[in-house]
Design a protein around this motif. Structure first.
Motif, mmCIF file in Angstrom:
data_model
loop_
_atom_site.group_PDB
_atom_site.id
_atom_site.type_symbol
_atom_site.label_atom_id
_atom_site.label_comp_id
_atom_site.label_asym_id
_atom_site.label_seq_id
_atom_site.Cartn_x
_atom_site.Cartn_y
_atom_site.Cartn_z
ATOM 1 N N SER A 14 14.310 -3.058 -6.195
ATOM 2 C CA SER A 14 14.458 -4.391 -7.310
ATOM 3 C C SER A 14 14.148 -5.665 -6.746
ATOM 4 O O SER A 14 13.501 -6.361 -7.529
ATOM 5 N N LYS A 15 14.644 -5.713 -5.530
ATOM 6 C CA LYS A 15 14.190 -6.892 -4.644
ATOM 7 C C LYS A 15 12.602 -7.180 -4.629
ATOM 8 O O LYS A 15 12.033 -8.096 -5.222
ATOM 9 N N TYR A 16 11.938 -6.125 -4.138
ATOM 10 C CA TYR A 16 10.343 -6.184 -4.101
ATOM 11 C C TYR A 16 9.756 -6.509 -5.477
ATOM 12 O O TYR A 16 8.707 -6.930 -5.705
ATOM 13 N N THR A 17 10.338 -5.685 -6.476
ATOM 14 C CA THR A 17 9.653 -5.827 -7.648
ATOM 15 C C THR A 17 9.688 -7.416 -8.190
ATOM 16 O O THR A 17 8.840 -7.865 -8.770
ATOM 17 N N LEU A 54 2.278 -6.680 1.684
ATOM 18 C CA LEU A 54 3.047 -7.542 0.527
ATOM 19 C C LEU A 54 2.344 -8.713 0.102
ATOM 20 O O LEU A 54 2.018 -8.771 -0.942
ATOM 21 N N PHE A 55 1.612 -9.393 1.060
ATOM 22 C CA PHE A 55 0.745 -10.520 0.680
ATOM 23 C C PHE A 55 -0.341 -10.245 0.147
ATOM 24 O O PHE A 55 -0.692 -10.963 -1.139
ATOM 25 N N ASN A 56 -1.050 -9.204 0.463
ATOM 26 C CA ASN A 56 -2.135 -8.990 -0.513
ATOM 27 C C ASN A 56 -2.194 -8.379 -1.709
ATOM 28 O O ASN A 56 -2.742 -8.510 -2.774
ATOM 29 N N VAL A 57 -0.997 -7.615 -2.003
ATOM 30 C CA VAL A 57 -0.683 -6.979 -3.145
ATOM 31 C C VAL A 57 -0.411 -8.327 -4.236
ATOM 32 O O VAL A 57 -1.050 -8.190 -5.137
ATOM 33 N N VAL A 58 0.333 -9.197 -3.664
ATOM 34 C CA VAL A 58 0.732 -10.213 -4.409
ATOM 35 C C VAL A 58 -0.506 -11.328 -4.796
ATOM 36 O O VAL A 58 -0.673 -11.314 -6.179
ATOM 37 N N TRP A 59 -1.391 -11.417 -3.923
ATOM 38 C CA TRP A 59 -2.587 -12.271 -4.543
ATOM 39 C C TRP A 59 -3.767 -11.450 -5.398
ATOM 40 O O TRP A 59 -4.235 -12.051 -5.964
ATOM 41 N N ALA A 119 6.154 -8.366 -16.793
ATOM 42 C CA ALA A 119 6.357 -6.927 -17.171
ATOM 43 C C ALA A 119 5.262 -6.288 -16.786
ATOM 44 O O ALA A 119 5.164 -5.260 -16.214
ATOM 45 N N ASN A 120 3.853 -6.654 -17.148
ATOM 46 C CA ASN A 120 2.833 -5.986 -16.884
ATOM 47 C C ASN A 120 2.268 -6.035 -15.312
ATOM 48 O O ASN A 120 1.798 -4.980 -14.860
ATOM 49 N N MET A 121 3.003 -7.184 -14.672
ATOM 50 C CA MET A 121 2.704 -7.009 -13.283
ATOM 51 C C MET A 121 3.609 -6.151 -12.548
ATOM 52 O O MET A 121 3.090 -5.457 -11.458
ATOM 53 N N THR A 122 4.712 -5.861 -13.154
ATOM 54 C CA THR A 122 5.691 -4.948 -12.527
ATOM 55 C C THR A 122 5.245 -3.637 -12.670
ATOM 56 O O THR A 122 4.860 -2.546 -11.802
ATOM 57 N N LEU A 123 4.374 -3.239 -14.010
ATOM 58 C CA LEU A 123 3.887 -2.066 -14.169
ATOM 59 C C LEU A 123 2.659 -1.720 -13.444
ATOM 60 O O LEU A 123 2.519 -0.666 -12.773
ATOM 61 N N PHE A 124 1.823 -2.674 -12.979
ATOM 62 C CA PHE A 124 0.792 -2.724 -12.134
ATOM 63 C C PHE A 124 1.082 -2.132 -10.766
ATOM 64 O O PHE A 124 0.796 -1.361 -9.986
ATOM 65 N N GLU A 125 2.233 -3.179 -10.124
ATOM 66 C CA GLU A 125 2.634 -3.016 -8.824
ATOM 67 C C GLU A 125 3.209 -1.615 -8.641
ATOM 68 O O GLU A 125 3.089 -0.958 -7.673
ATOM 69 N N SER A 126 4.055 -1.236 -9.530
ATOM 70 C CA SER A 126 4.719 0.208 -9.672
ATOM 71 C C SER A 126 3.339 1.243 -9.704
ATOM 72 O O SER A 126 3.606 2.404 -8.596
ATOM 73 N N GLY A 127 2.389 1.065 -10.364
ATOM 74 C CA GLY A 127 1.419 2.042 -10.389
ATOM 75 C C GLY A 127 0.723 2.217 -8.918
ATOM 76 O O GLY A 127 0.300 3.135 -8.490
ATOM 77 N N MET A 128 0.654 0.694 -8.285
ATOM 78 C CA MET A 128 -0.092 0.837 -6.999
ATOM 79 C C MET A 128 0.724 1.262 -5.974
ATOM 80 O O MET A 128 0.170 2.176 -5.042
ATOM 81 N N GLY A 182 0.805 -0.389 -2.718
ATOM 82 C CA GLY A 182 1.671 -1.346 -3.134
ATOM 83 C C GLY A 182 2.414 -1.768 -2.096
ATOM 84 O O GLY A 182 1.751 -1.879 -0.800
ATOM 85 N N VAL A 183 3.580 -1.941 -2.376
ATOM 86 C CA VAL A 183 4.885 -2.300 -1.193
ATOM 87 C C VAL A 183 4.734 -1.289 -0.318
ATOM 88 O O VAL A 183 4.812 0.073 -0.732
ATOM 89 N N GLN A 184 4.526 -1.637 0.991
ATOM 90 C CA GLN A 184 4.446 -0.553 1.991
ATOM 91 C C GLN A 184 5.659 0.018 2.813
ATOM 92 O O GLN A 184 6.901 -0.682 2.848
#
Lengths: 321, 519, 275
Positions: free
Chosen positions: C74-77, C137-142, C204-213, C219-221
């Motif tokens: 949840s922290k990374y999300t 993490l940095f690359n995922v965010v940008w 919300a959408n970004m959370t969905l995208f991140e979880s998909g990645m 995504g988060v490694q």
């Protein structure tokens, strides 16, 4: 005349967009940190080996020349060979296309066939029990990521009833209905959140159109609510929802990349992951470009459709592209 | 013989849990066959709801609680929903206020009208010929072209004619017209009223005419009823309502509707036409270009306009809607780039006051912020005290008080907002003010005070004013000279007296005729 | 009718906040290290344990405590979605505002670029960006910020064009107020009703995208926990250990649902729906 002019205008924009899209694709793979050749050959490669591979791959040519070469290749369907598979990129993609495209089309059909009746039912009497139930249902669906949904459905279907086996896939050429059957469940998983999204927009639009003056005029002409809904409100709401539907299409395409991974289907998603993990850039750039191309064409089609429905669009309003 | 008989009609609107709001309170009236009956009242008085109740087009939350509506001898409240719908179009025709959106934009005019006949199972060929001949009846010279046009391709007045054609297509006995002219300019209003009167006689129709504006009733309605808070409080023939109202509210309505600038005793600054002008407009042209292909739109473009404005002069600019008045104003104050010609501001500043008191101020900022903004934009360096002093001066000059400074526009009335907008203009001490219909959406008393304010500014500061208006009475008392525009050109100019007394251009004559009709 | 609308807004807001509260508690726990188990410590003796008082959400195939991992995820999300939306918002502002305000060729050019970016299916663009530049993490965010920027640019552009014809904006132009100032002080505050729902829905959408990645491993490694990765790992134990799927999925959905209800509440409270 008016229509021809509009389509001409859109075609110019389509061309420009494709140019930018192709350039972005090319540029993204040209500014990669680290040299492709050294990545491919590993850390023990000699300088001669490296330069030999570079000139073999054309990496020593100036960027503009490489871009034009690549562009020519992209539009003639010749993007060279994949590093990892040693096969033409284009044939790798076309092999996997039936899965992804089939799923996308099925999902779109589901989205349209389910969200429209839902929105009509809901927008007919906003605030009623059926409207509130559908709205809450829609909210919950929206929050379910397709891959989580897929996992839930697979768990339910295969574990509890034993009717679904993950990874089963039949080629459309051998058994078309079998092929559709394999794609049905994954398509449904992609479609559900998008149904919620389309439903939400369409419902809002129907409620808005219902309050409009021309509806009142039609009522004063003696038309029944049902014919007003189908003859006036729905076409007008569709015009404002088309943009959303075209965005949904792009999301469906992206969503299928993930969902086919959950269902273990041999589509573009699996190819994409393979290409990413092996840093197969010709394959990767080819997939990115062609998927973007499909999306551009879909947006273009959406523009044309809305222009066909809406005469004002043909005169001055702007399109999606 | 009465065509409609309304007895003890009450209607309430139910919302949530609260007590239902009584919208119509025990209405009793009748409509005689062949007459034009006016129904006048402020917004929210229930006049439109009366029409909707008669037509059976009430929202679902509304319920008739008592009474009966008899049309042609039938009690329509006792009919089923389907039977009532059948009545619409056949017995009752309706037209509404905003013709802009009253037709489905996706269908041609022909298709929009076709549905009336289609649902009554009339064969296709007959439908078309009936619509075409009806379009001819409402005054279209090329009915075939209109039939094929989309609603956005025709003007507001034309759309209203189309709607009248639709309402009259099945020759209903009763035509309900709900503010049919409120969004049209005076010339078009007069022509629509004339059309209504003509078809009323020609087709033996009865009209229930609803309006908030008493001025359109004259020369048009036979009888007038006045509504307030869901009750009919006054009812008389038009003559008596307008000239010796018995009811106090009617009298009040009359004074509110009538803006009589002559009674205000306005005084203006002396003008020296031999001096050097403060604004020189030389042969300017402005055209809107349409995107990629640079096609010119004919509407709202102006061409070949020249005039000088002298210090302290108030000049009028009149013309029907779409003639290019606003385009000219926008060009002079720099919002549009002229495609030809020259504008010389003669080293003075130009201030502008727009029409709409709702959107003239930014809802997210206080009045103080609004008054400070011009100072910031002009780059005037002031200490905090000087700034506050200037702001206070400006707000007092327009007749507002210090306490208004910290308020947001949402908490001011329309007249107060318009004053604040004028203060914004004044704070930079402009030599020319352009006022684009600054009082047209205000009621008569607020409008009168804005007029007084403008004349005071002119008198005390010698500010020249270019006043854009469609109200000839205002122009007559306020302006020394007047420009008349039509289709993007100045068709007539001169001293106001002379131009309005002996107009030469047909556009001027039409404006004056319309004014006379509606007074 | 007005009151029923406000009531609906209030209900939506209440539901939204209470759902979000769950994830915020999880976030706080992950920051304070209050919980006894370390999210990354493996325990060969405690593999695939079902939920119990010891391990609230059970343990995974490496014996890691699922509850602790959910907190960590949840922290990374939150981190990814807030930072990503921030980047997207800033980029969208820089692109959309001038496009709408200046119109003409500026608009055409900006919208061409922004629409072209939109033509890449979002998840594809983010995946490829991460693939090319390496999964961090940095690359995922940008990458996510870039993908979402055109959406905000559009909201801005439409809003600015709508406001441009308002008389107070025209007046500001007549006064020759600096365009920068008009955009930021005159226009921006009036766009909040459109922007706020867009920001919340973006989260919300970004959370969905991140979880998909993360699900696809991009995504988060690892070793950091993320909902997508946890779910991907759990897939092999689907029938054996359903708690590995149920709890992360539930938390993820609760977070997204909470945001979704909040955005609806924001939209309704600004009069986004006519009744």
């Amino acid at each position: 005349m008016e229509q021809a002019k509009y389509i001409g205008k859109r075609l110019v924009e389509l061309f420009l967009t494709l140019l930018v899209v192709s350039f972005l694709t090319f540029a993204a793979f040209s500014i990669i940190p680290g040299d492709t050749a050294s990545v491919m050959l590993g850390p023990n490669a000699t300088a001669e080996q490296l330069s030999a591979l570079r000139s073999q791959l054309g990496l020593d040519l100036p960027m503009s020349v490489r871009y034009l070469e690549w562009l020519k290749g992209a539009f003639t369907g010749d993007l060279g060979n994949s590093y990892a598979y040693s096969q033409p990129v284009i044939s790798l993609i076309t092999d996997r296309l039936p899965v992804t495209i089939g799923m996308s089309i099925l999902s779109l059909l589901m989205v349209l066939l389910i969200s429209y009746p839902m929105a009509i039912l809901s927008g007919r009497r906003p605030g009623s029990l059926s409207d509130n139930t559908l709205s809450v249902f829609g909210h919950v669906l929206f929050a379910l990521p397709p891959f989580v949904l897929s996992m839930l459905i697979i768990t339910l279907a295969s574990a509890a009833f034993g009717i679904y086996s993950v990874g089963r896939y039949v080629k459309p050429s051998s058994d078309f209905f079998g092929y559709l059957g394999c794609l049905l469940l994954p398509s449904f998983c992609i479609a559900l959140p998008k149904i919620a999204m389309t439903f939400k927009f369409l419902r809002a639009s129907i409620i808005e159109e219902k309050a409009s003056d021309y509806v009142r005029t039609s009522k004063s002409h003696g038309l029944s609510d049902v014919s007003i809904m189908f003859r006036h409100i729905l076409p007008n709401s569709t015009v404002s929802t088309i943009t959303v539907i075209s965005l949904v299409l792009s999301d469906i395409l992206g969503g299928s990349l993930i969902v086919e991974q959950v269902f273990n289907l041999p589509g573009l998603g699996r190819l994409l992951l393979a290409a990413i993990s092996r840093r197969d850039f010709p394959l990767l750039s080819g997939m990115v470009f062609y998927l973007a191309l499909i999306t551009v064409l879909l947006y273009f089609a959406a523009d044309i459709v809305s222009a066909l429905i809406d005469p004002r669009m043909r005169n001055n309003r702007e399109g999606t592209l | 013989m009465n065509i409609a008989e309304i007895r003890n009609l009450s209607m309430s609107i139910y919302s949530g849990k609260g007590v239902p709001a009584l919208i119509l309170d025990d209405l009793n009236f009748h409509i005689r066959e062949g007459e034009i009956l006016g129904l006048i009242g402020n917004s929210g008085s229930g006049k439109s709801m009366t029409a909707m109740t008669i037509a059976g087009l009430l929202p679902e939350s509304a319920q008739v609680t008592s009474g009966s509506i008899e049309i042609d001898g039938k009690d329509v409240l006792k009919l089923s929903a389907g039977e009532r719908r059948k009545l619409l179009g056949e017995e009752i025709g309706m037209i509404f206020q905003d013709p802009m959106t009253a037709l489905d934009p996706l269908e041609t005019v022909g298709k929009n009208l076709d549905e009336i006949l289609r649902i009554r199972n009339i064969p296709k060929e007959e439908r078309k010929s009936r619509i075409i001949s009806m379009l001819e009846t409402v005054g279209f010279i090329e009915p075939e072209r209109i039939y094929r046009s989309y609603p956005h391709q025709i003007s507001g007045g034309q759309r209203q004619r189309v709607l009248i054609a639709g309402a009259a297509l099945l020759k209903p006995k009763l035509l309900i017209a709900d503010e049919p002219t409120s969004s049209l300019d005076t010339v078009t209003t007069v022509s629509i009223l004339k059309l209504l009167k003509d078809i009323c006689i020609e087709m033996h129709m009865t009209i229930l005419f609803i309006s908030h504006d008493l001025s359109v009733v004259n020369n048009f309605c036979d009888r007038v009823m006045v509504m307030k808070d869901g009750k009919i409080i006054d009812s008389d023939n038009t003559e008596d309502i307008l000239h010796n109202p018995k009811n106090a509210f009617t009298a009040e309505l009359l004074t509110k509707a009538k803006l009589d600038p002559r009674s205000l005793g306005l005084e203006f600054s002396e003008v020296d036409p031999s001096g050097s002008p403060v604004l020189k407009v030389m042969d300017i042209a402005t055209a809107y270009r349409d995107g990629f292909f640079g096609r010119q739109r004919a509407k709202n473009t102006i061409e070949g306009i020249s005039f000088d404005l002298y210090p302290g002069e108030v000049m009028g600019l009149i013309g029907s809607s779409g003639c290019g008045k606003t385009t000219l104003a926008k060009t002079i104050c720099g919002l549009l780039k002229p495609t030809g010609g020259n504008i010389d501001h003669c080293s003075g500043k130009v201030g502008v006051v727009f029409q709409d008191p709702v959107s003239c101020l930014n809802p997210m900022h206080t009045i103080r912020w609004h008054l400070n903004e011009p100072l910031v934009a002009a780059g005037i360096k002031l200490t905090k005290e000087e700034r506050e002093k200037k702001i206070l001066e400006a707000i007092k000059a327009v007749g507002l008080e210090e306490k208004h400074l910290s308020r947001y526009p949402g908490r001011l009335s329309g007249g107060q907002r318009q004053r604040a907008a004028i203060a914004m203009c004044l704070i930079l001490e402009p030599s020319v003010m352009i006022a684009d219909e600054p009082f047209s959406s205000l009621d008569a008393s607020s409008a009168a005070s804005i007029l007084k304010l403008l004349s005071k500014i002119n008198r005390e500061r010698k500010t020249s004013i270019l006043l854009i208006s469609h109200n000839l009475r205002v122009v007559r008392t306020m302006c020394r000279r007047v420009l008349v525009m039509s289709r993007g050109h100045v068709v007539e100019e001169g001293m106001t007296e002379e131009v309005l007394k002996s107009p030469k251009a047909s556009a001027t004559k039409a404006l004056i005729d319309a004014e006379r009709q509606l007074s | 009718m007005r009151t029923s609308l406000q009531k609906k807004t209030r209900i939506y807001m209440a539901v939204g906040f209470s759902l979000l509260a769950v994830i915020l508690v999880a976030f706080v726990i992950s920051l304070t290290h209050l919980y006894v188990y370390d999210p990354n410590s493996t325990n060969a003796a405690a593999k695939l344990l079902p939920p119990s008082s010891d391990h609230l959400f059970g343990t995974d195939n490496l014996g890691r405590d699922v509850f602790a991992r959910c907190m960590e995820a949840s922290k990374y999300t939150l981190l990814v979605s807030f930072c990503g939306v921030f980047i997207a918002f800033v980029l969208g502002t820089l692109l959309g505002m001038p496009a709408g305000y200046f119109g003409g060729i500026t608009d055409k050019f900006i919208m061409l670029i922004s629409n072209s970016v939109m033509c890449f299916p979002g998840i594809l663009l983010a995946l490829v960006a991460v693939a090319v530049f390496g999964p961090s993490l940095f690359n995922v965010v940008w990458a996510l910020g870039l993908v979402f920027a055109p959406t905000f640019a559009r909201v801005y552009r439409t809003g600015v064009i709508g406001l441009s014809s308002k008389e107070y904006i025209l007046h500001a132009k007549v006064l020759k107020v600096n365009p920068m100032r008009i955009m930021l002080l005159h226009i921006f505050p009036n766009l909040v009703p459109q922007l706020l729902p867009a920001v919340v829905i973006g989260l919300a959408n970004m959370t969905l995208f991140e979880s998909g990645m993360s699900y696809l491993g991009l995504g988060v490694q690892p070793p950091h926990a993320s909902y997508g990765k946890m779910l991907a790992d759990a897939q092999s134990y689907m029938t054996m250990a359903p708690w590995l799927i149920v709890f992360p999925a539930l938390l993820l959905v609760i977070y997204v649902l909470g945001l979704y209800f909040l955005s609806e509440a924001a939209r309704l409270s600004f009069g986004g729906e006519r009744r």
